[in-house]
Design an enzyme around this catalytic site. Sequence first.
Site, mmCIF file in Angstrom:
data_model
loop_
_atom_site.group_PDB
_atom_site.id
_atom_site.type_symbol
_atom_site.label_atom_id
_atom_site.label_comp_id
_atom_site.label_asym_id
_atom_site.label_seq_id
_atom_site.Cartn_x
_atom_site.Cartn_y
_atom_site.Cartn_z
ATOM 1 N N ARG A 41 -15.335 -31.750 -23.037
ATOM 2 C CA ARG A 41 -16.219 -32.879 -23.301
ATOM 3 C C ARG A 41 -16.393 -33.709 -22.042
ATOM 4 N NH1 ARG A 41 -14.254 -36.623 -27.195
ATOM 5 N NH2 ARG A 41 -12.116 -35.925 -27.096
ATOM 6 N N THR A 42 -17.576 -34.298 -21.910
ATOM 7 C CA THR A 42 -17.816 -35.155 -20.743
ATOM 8 C C THR A 42 -17.159 -36.495 -20.974
ATOM 9 O OG1 THR A 42 -19.979 -34.130 -20.539
ATOM 10 C CG2 THR A 42 -19.589 -36.109 -19.263
ATOM 11 N N LEU A 43 -16.191 -36.818 -20.151
ATOM 12 C CA LEU A 43 -15.501 -38.107 -20.306
ATOM 13 C C LEU A 43 -15.993 -39.127 -19.307
ATOM 14 C CD1 LEU A 43 -11.945 -36.680 -20.873
ATOM 15 C CD2 LEU A 43 -13.438 -37.697 -22.570
#
Lengths: 264, 365
Positions: A41-43
Amino acid sequence: REETSDRERGRGAIGVSEKMTFTIPIENGNGVKNAEADSQRTLYPYVTGTSVVAIKYKDGILMASDMGGSYGSTLRYKNIERMKAIGKHSLLGASGEISDFQEILRYLDELMLNDNMWDDGNSLGPKEVHNYLTRVMYNRRNKFNPLWNTLVLGGVKNGEKYLGMVSMIGVSFEDNHVATGFGNHLARPILRDEWREDLSFEEGVKLLEKCMRVLLYRDRSAINKLQIAKMTEEGVTVSEPYSLKTFWDFKAFTNPTVGAEGSW
Amino acid sequence: KKKKERSLNRVFFFFFFLLNIFLLFFKLEELHHEIDSTNFCMFLIFLFSSNNSLVSRLLLLLKISQKSALLSRRKREEEDEEEEAKMFRNQYDTDVTTWSPTGRLFQVEYAMEAVKQGSAAIGLRSRSHVVLACVNKAQSELSSHQRKIFKVDDHIGVAIAGLTADGRVLSRYMRSESINHSFTYESPLPVGRLVVHLADKAQVCTQRSWKRPYGVGLLVGGLDESGAHLYYNCPSGNYFEYQAFAIGSRSQAAKTYLERRFESFGDSSREDLIKDAILAVRETLQGETLKSSLCTVSILGVDEPFHFLDQEAIQKVIDTFEKVPEEDEGEGEADEGEAEAAAAAPAEQGGGAGAGDQDVAPMEM
């Protein structure tokens, strides 16, 4: 044997492969497996572009952005084109994570390819592309895996000008002038005062340059190398990169602490 | 000598006459067919031939019998072939995934027959408008008529003929395709693309052994970037674009009417287009008096979303052309007849309109 039993425990409620971008972490001490799932996931963004400013003018759309890609606080890449033509009718500019922007360009490439393959006289215009992007961005946000971009979509089709924006959480709207990032705070007030319905090309470019100059002075991730893109009924032209003239010899800059509170 | 020959000729003549008749009946018994017309003609020619020579008559008789034998043999062969072909057709028509030796898929063709059984549906278009009209068929006097025209979107409508259940399912599919496109792109689905989706869906059913082709023909009218279009989708998975078309039973009459007039449709006004549609519906009725309760008419255009015309509007258009023949008839007759006919015409119209309102079930939009 160990692997399979680990996997069984790791999946829990969602019995699908680890490649899925979102899994509910299960409390079982399988920290490694969960981290892998999480890291998909893009954090936070890594290489980012700064603001894009765009306006509608008499013949179509004008869009300006600089060519910098920052790696955190380092101005690492100085030749990134952040504006691209989409099909015959649209122009897309992006700020934020550059790799996500490239992913979006791949989605749009496929979309346009399928549209062209119909070969039936119908084509996707800027409004359609804008709505498609809104759906994509909102969908990704709902999966907690956003494309970390704020997009500006402009275009002209059948004489109608269109200019819209989509943010990374799926907020989208249309307006006569839009900007992303710092541009919202520094450029839009200028545009609100000085934008008119029937700007000529030269006037439009001057207005955009004024906005970009302010951003160059005040935004730390801006560099002095910008491009201006023009979108009209005839098509898209993206200018060669050029620099703005800047003036740093203000008295306040040469001696910034003169007259400041508590100085002598 | 001449006299002798003549009498001899007559005897032979009579003999051969009897022989010929005998042969004829013999052949008839053999073949159990009706008297072949060519056989009979030749027999008559022989009978009345003016050539008195014996030999020539004999030869003529031989030729005739040979030719008739040949003809009857050929006919027998043809019929045998037909029977064989029918046998073959029955062999290869069990499922849709079997080809016939002549390269046809009979199940698909049977599906297209189903379309011809449904009641007529007619579509025509100008550059900016599309009109869809259909004949209202009810199961019985007690029931309401079948819904045959469906709105797919503000800019697309469809008229069906054939298995209405299949038609309903396909129009639901079209509606969902249209809505999905509208949702993703916030703009109307071009009708040309919808029609291709439909055709691909129909093709799938012609290539799976566990499916059957859709038994419904669809007249899809809608708007595109380039204006108004009318398409016909058939169960085979083919689609064609038309200026005007009619499908269903007795549609040939409507097609003939449309063929005569189609060249003017492109620039027709909206009202003329509606009038032409109703006239085409009248052609399919073939004799029945045209009432507004018998037909459903819908229209869509560049500035006009899809909608049905209500009964009064249709009746008004019918009145413009139905009254004229009534008046002509009246003028042709005597004064009394004229008065009667003139009185009868408005009475019939009023009665027709009144009866029409009563006939229409309250289910129509």
